[in-house]
Design an enzyme around this catalytic site. Structure first.
Site, short mmCIF file in Angstrom:
data_model
loop_
_atom_site.label_atom_id
_atom_site.label_comp_id
_atom_site.label_asym_id
_atom_site.label_seq_id
_atom_site.Cartn_x
_atom_site.Cartn_y
_atom_site.Cartn_z
N LYS A 21 0.82 -1.21 0.00
CA LYS A 21 0.00 0.00 0.00
C LYS A 21 0.85 1.27 0.00
O LYS A 21 0.47 2.27 -0.62
CB LYS A 21 -0.97 0.01 1.18
CG LYS A 21 -0.32 0.16 2.55
CD LYS A 21 -1.39 0.21 3.64
CE LYS A 21 -0.74 0.29 5.02
NZ LYS A 21 0.03 1.52 5.23
N THR A 22 2.01 1.23 0.66
CA THR A 22 2.87 2.42 0.67
C THR A 22 3.37 2.71 -0.74
O THR A 22 3.43 3.88 -1.16
CB THR A 22 4.06 2.22 1.62
OG1 THR A 22 3.57 1.93 2.93
CG2 THR A 22 4.92 3.46 1.68
N ASP B 129 -3.86 7.33 4.78
CA ASP B 129 -3.32 5.99 5.01
C ASP B 129 -3.87 5.45 6.33
O ASP B 129 -4.25 6.21 7.22
CB ASP B 129 -1.79 6.10 5.07
CG ASP B 129 -1.11 4.75 5.17
OD1 ASP B 129 -1.74 3.74 4.79
OD2 ASP B 129 0.06 4.69 5.61
N GLU B 130 -3.90 4.12 6.48
CA GLU B 130 -4.35 3.46 7.72
C GLU B 130 -5.72 3.99 8.17
O GLU B 130 -5.94 4.32 9.34
CB GLU B 130 -3.31 3.67 8.84
CG GLU B 130 -1.91 3.20 8.52
CD GLU B 130 -1.75 1.68 8.59
OE1 GLU B 130 -2.78 0.99 8.65
OE2 GLU B 130 -0.61 1.21 8.59
N GLN C 186 -6.95 -5.01 10.36
CA GLN C 186 -5.79 -4.60 11.16
C GLN C 186 -6.12 -3.43 12.09
O GLN C 186 -5.23 -2.70 12.52
CB GLN C 186 -4.63 -4.23 10.24
CG GLN C 186 -4.10 -5.41 9.43
CD GLN C 186 -2.85 -5.06 8.65
OE1 GLN C 186 -1.76 -4.91 9.22
NE2 GLN C 186 -2.98 -4.94 7.34
N ARG D 125 3.05 -10.35 10.41
CA ARG D 125 4.39 -9.73 10.50
C ARG D 125 5.44 -10.68 9.94
O ARG D 125 6.57 -10.27 9.65
CB ARG D 125 4.76 -9.40 11.96
CG ARG D 125 3.89 -8.42 12.73
CD ARG D 125 3.58 -7.16 12.00
NE ARG D 125 2.35 -7.28 11.26
CZ ARG D 125 2.00 -6.53 10.22
NH1 ARG D 125 2.83 -5.61 9.78
NH2 ARG D 125 0.85 -6.70 9.60
#
Length: 754
Positions: free
Chosen positions: A34-35, A220-221, A251, A599
Site C-alpha cells: 500500500k505504501t 493511510d491506515e 488490522q 508480520r
C-alpha cells in the site's frame, strides 16, 4: 513523467494509482504494497496531472511512516519538491495552527505539551489542591481529561473565558489544568485537532482557504481513524471531493484509542459513488503463513471480505508448541532461536518475539539470559522522553517559549541552590503580576527573595543563549548549552555512558536534518516537529539482537521469523478486553492475532503453556484462536490432552452465554432497586442500556454485564408491546441457536488432538 512511477505495480496497484478523481476506497491487506501505491499515486498526480505537490495532503499515522513516504516521493518527483503535506494528522493540524491560530488570540509560537509536561501540571495542581497520586493516579486523571475534552465544550472556557462548573475532585483538577494550559498557551495532543476543528467551524474563510488549497487528499491506515479525525478529513475534502482512503479493517487494533473501523467498512454507504479497489496480493509472507491468518480473521463480522494470496513459495509449516509450563515454553523458544541462528543461517536481528502484554517477556528474558541469546526490548522509554534528552529539549524550548514547564525543570538543574522556598516566592509574584516565571524572575531579580547568585547566573545563561539562536545552527547551539549549563559535566560525573551516547545521537540527528534541509532550520518549527513524535514511532534498531515487543508495537513492521508467545485464553484474547467490550473486544483481539501472524515473512511460531493465569484466576488453556485454524495448516509440538480440550469447551460455552446481551430496545425489565422499567436505548460501544424506570421517573445507564436485571412481562400488554416482546424472544432463541452451531462446528472442539 518518469516511467519509474508505474514500474513494478500489479494491476490493482496500477488501478489505485490511476484512479485520481472522486471518492476512492482501497482495501489493502497486510503486505500488499500500500505504501508503494500511495507514493506512486502522489507522484502520478504531480507528474501526469501537473498538480503542485504543495496542493496534495497525504495523512498517515506515524512520523516514521510519513518520513518514509517523503523519501520515496522525492525519489520519484525530485529532491527539491515540497512534500511538507505528507504528514500525520497532528502534523497537519500544527501546520494549520501555525498559520491561523492567531484567529483565537493565541501566539503562533504555542507550546505542544507531551505527557511529561501534562504530569508537571498535575504535580502543581495536586500540591495546590492537597491531593496525592495515591488518590488519583496520573493515568486515571489524564484519561479523564481526554474524555472531558471530546465534546469540545471546554474550548468555550479556554477561548472565551466562560466559566466551567466543577464540584468533584476530577472536575476541579480539570479546571485547574485548563487554567495552566491557557496561561502557557500550551496545547496537548488532543487540543491540536480540537483547536483546528474549532477554527474551521467558526471561521469559514480559513476553512475555505484550506479546502481550496488541498486539491487531492490521501489517507493511510484509515481503519485507525477516530471520529474527530474523520470529521477533519471530510471537512477539508468537501470542496474538491477528491478523497482517497487506504486501509484494512482486519488490522484495526486501536479501538481503545478511538479508532472506528466502521468508517472504512461503511465508506461506500456514506459515499455511494465511491470506487472500491481490493489489494489482496501479499508480497511479504509465505502461503502457509497466510492460510493461518486467513482462517482466523474470517471469523470476524466487522470487515470487508477478502482472502490474502501470494505468489511466494510455499515455505515452512507453521508450528504450534504447547508446553506443560511457561518455563518449558520459553526454553523451547530459546532452543528454536539457537537452531535458527546456528544451523539455518538466520541472524538474531531477523527474529521477533511478539506478545499481548509486556509481563509475558519476563520468562522469555530469563530463558534468553540463561542461553546467552542477545535481545532488546522495544517499547521502553521513548527516546525523546529520556531524562537527558528532555533536559536538552527543555533548554531549547525555554529559549523560544519561556514556558513554565521547562523553567521548573531547569532552574535548579544542575543545582544552583534554588529550592522550594525560592519557587514559592516566584510563583506568588508571577501570579500577582500575570507574567511567566522567567519574565517574573528577570523583572524582580532585585527582590530579596529572588536575588540569589544561582538565579542571576541562570538569567545570564539564558540571555547569552538567546543571543546565539540567530547565528548558530541547532546542533551547535545544543553543544554550547551542554557546555555552559553544566549538563555535560553532570552526565560525565554521573558515569552513565548511555546518557552521553543518547545526547550524541540527538546531535547527530540534528546535523543530519540540517544537511538534508540544505538551509537553516527554524528552532521554533524544530521544537514543534519533534514534540509530535509518539509511542507509534519506533526507533530503528539494527543491532544483532532478537527483538521482543508487544503486538501493538509490531504493527507496520516485518520480520523473517516471528514467534507469537503466550497465546493462551484470557491473555490473547484478553479477558479484560472481552469483559469491557464483549463482541467488539473479541473481534479486536482476533485482529491483534492476525496482525501478529502477518508480520512474519518466512516462518511463524505459536506458543502457549499450561499453568495458572493470574488475570482470570483459572488454569491456563490454549487460545480459542489456535483452534479456529484447521489442523491441516499447522504442526503441533507438545502434548495437548483431551481433558484440557473438554474443560476449554465448557468454559468458552459458559462465557459466551454469560456475556451475551440479553435484552433489546422495548424490553420491560425488573431492577432490584428501581423496580420496573423499559429499555429505550442500547449502546454497543459503551456496553450499556438506557432504561426508563417508571417508579422514579428517571432514566439510568445500566451495564450489559449487570446480572440482577430480569425480564418483566406485564399482565396487560398492548398489541405493540406483545409484538416487540415476541420479536425479542425470537431474536434471542435464534442467537442461542447460532452460538450452539458455532460451538458444535468449531475446530477447537471437534478436532482429534494428540
Amino acid at each position: 513523467m518518469s516511467d519509474e512511477i508505474l514500474d513494478n505495480l500489479n494491476d490493482k496497484q496500477l488501478e489505485a494509482v490511476k484512479t485520481t478523481e472522486g471518492y476512492v476506497r482501497v482495501i489493502a491487506g497486510a503486505g500488499s504494497g500500500k505504501t508503494k501505491a500511495l507514493t506512486s499515486r502522489f507522484a502520478y498526480i504531480v507528474n501526469r496531472l501537473g498538480i503542485n505537490s504543495s496542493n496534495i495532503l497525504c495523512v498517515t499515522f506515524t512520523n516514521k511512516a510519513a518520513q518514509e513516504m517523503k523519501k520515496r516521493v522525492k525519489r520519484l518527483i525530485g529532491e527539491s519538491s515540497d512534500v511538507s503535506l505528507i504528514t500525520t494528522y497532528h502534523g497537519f493540524c500544527v501546520r494549520v495552527l501555525r498559520e491561523d491560530i492567531n484567529k483565537l488570540q493565541y501566539p503562533k509560537s504555542f507550546i505542544i505539551m507531551d505527557v511529561e509536561d501534562q504530569k508537571t501540571i498535575l504535580r502543581e495542581i495536586y500540591k495546590e489542591l492537597g491531593y496525592s497520586n495515591k488518590e488519583f493516579t496520573f493515568k486515571h486523571v489524564l484519561r479523564y481529561i481526554a474524555g472531558a475534552k471530546k465534546n469540545m465544550t471546554y474550548l468555550n472556557y479556554v477561548l472565551k473565558s466562560e466559566g466551567l462548573k466543577g464540584e468533584n475532585p476530577l472536575e476541579l483538577i480539570f479546571n485547574k489544568y485548563l487554567e495552566k494550559q491557557q496561561r502557557n498557551f500550551a496545547l496537548d495532543f488532543d487540543d491540536l485537532i480540537y483547536f483546528t476543528l474549532y477554527i474551521f467551524f467558526n471561521h469559514t474563510d480559513i476553512l475555505e482557504k484550506w479546502q481550496k488549497k488541498l486539491h487531492y487528499i490521501q489517507v493511510d491506515e484509515m481503519q485507525d481513524t477516530s471520529e474527530n479525525q474523520l470529521n477533519l478529513i471530510l471537512l477539508i475534502s468537501k470542496y474538491h471531493e477528491n478523497l482517497f482512503i487506504v486501509g484494512d479493517p482486519d488490522q484495526t487494533i486501536y479501538e481503545w484509542r478511538g479508532a472506528r473501523p466502521e468508517f472504512l467498512v461503511n465508506f461506500d454507504k456514506q459515499f455511494p459513488n465511491c470506487k472500491t479497489i481490493l489489494m489482496n496480493q501479499n508480497y511479504r509472507s509465505t502461503p502457509n503463513i497466510l492460510k493461518v491468518g486467513n482462517h482466523i480473521i474470517k471469523n470476524n463480522k466487522l470487515r470487508v471480505d477478502k482472502d490474502m494470496f501470494t505468489q511466494n513459495q510455499e515455505g515452512f509449516e507453521v508450528l504450534h508448541f504447547h508446553g506443560k509450563n511457561e518455563f518449558e515454553e520459553s526454553l523451547w523458544i530459546a532452543n528454536e532461536v539457537k537452531d535458527l541462528t546456528e544451523n539455518q543461517n538466520a541472524k538474531y536481528s531477523e527474529i521477533a518475539i511478539l506478545y499481548r502484554a509486556n509481563y509475558i517477556s519476563r520468562v522469555i528474558e530469563q530463558a534468553f539470559i540463561r542461553e546467552n541469546i542477545p535481545y532488546t526490548i522495544f517499547g521502553g522509554i521513548r527516546f525523546f522522553e529520556r531524562k537527558e534528552i528532555k533536559d536538552v529539549i527543555s533548554f531549547l524550548r525555554l529559549l523560544v517559549f519561556e514556558d513554565e514547564f521547562s523553567f521548573l525543570r531547569l532552574i535548579n538543574h544542575p543545582t544552583r541552590g534554588l529550592g522550594k522556598k525560592f519557587i514559592e516566592s516566584l510563583t506568588i509574584l508571577s501570579e500577582a503580576q500575570g507574567t511567566n516565571f522567567y519574565k517574573t524572575l528577570v523583572n524582580n531579580i532585585s527582590n530579596k527573595e529572588l536575588n540569589r547568585p544561582g538565579a542571576i547566573q541562570f538569567i545570564n545563561l539564558i540571555s547569552e543563549l538567546k543571543e546565539l539562536i540567530k547565528e548558530k545552527s541547532i546542533s551547535d547551539l545544543v553543544k554550547i548549552i551542554l557546555d555552559r549549563s553544566g549538563l555535560s559535566k553532570l552526565y560525565r560525573m554521573d558515569g552513565d555512558e548511555d546518557r552521553l551516547d543518547n545526547i550524541k545521537e540527538l546531535i547527530n540527528s540534528m546535523i543530519l536534518m540540517e544537511i538534508e534541509n540544505k538551509e537553516a532550520i527554524n528552532l521554533d518549527e524544530y521544537l514543534q516537529e519533534i514534540s509530535l513524535y509518539t509511542d507509534l514511532d519506533i526507533k530503528e534498531d539494527n543491532s544483532e539482537k532478537v527483538k521482543l515487543m508487544t503486538i501493538h508495537i509490531s504493527k507496520g513492521l516485518e520480520f523473517p521469523y516471528v514467534f507469537l508467545s503466550g497465546l493462551s485464553e484470557g491473555v490473547l484474547p484478553s479477558a479484560m478486553s472481552i469483559k469491557e467490550r464483549r463482541k467488539r473486544g473479541l473481534e479486536e483481539e482476533r485482529r491483534l492475532t492476525y496482525v501478529a501472524i502477518t508480520r512474519a515473512e518466512n516462518r511463524f511460531y505459536m506458543t502457549e503453556s499450561e499453568g495458572f493465569n493470574f488475570n482470570t484466576g483459572l488454569s491456563k488453556y490454549p487460545s480459542r484462536f489456535i483452534f479456529e485454524i484447521s489442523e491441516r495448516f499447522y504442526v503441533r509440538k507438545g502434548e495437548l490432552s483431551q481433558e484440557i480440550i473438554n474443560e476449554a469447551k465448557q468454559r468458552i460455552r459458559n462465557e459466551v452465554l454469560e456475556s451475551s446481551e440479553k435484552f433489546n430496545i422495548g424490553d420491560l425489565v425488573l431492577h432490584p432497586v428501581w423496580q420496573k422499567g423499559k429499555i429505550t436505548q442500547r449502546d454497543d460501544i459503551k456496553n450499556e442500556y438506557i432504561i426508563d424506570f417508571f417508579e422514579i421517573g428517571k432514566s439510568k445507564p445500566i451495564d450489559f454485564s449487570y446480572q440482577y436485571l430480569k425480564k418483566y412481562v406485564e399482565v396487560t400488554m398492548t398489541d405493540e408491546m406483545l409484538k416487540e416482546k415476541r420479536k425479542a424472544e425470537e431474536d434471542w432463541i435464534e442467537y442461542l441457536k447460532i452460538i450452539d452451531d458455532d460451538l458444535d462446528n468449531n475446530h477447537f472442539f471437534n478436532n482429534s488432538l494428540t
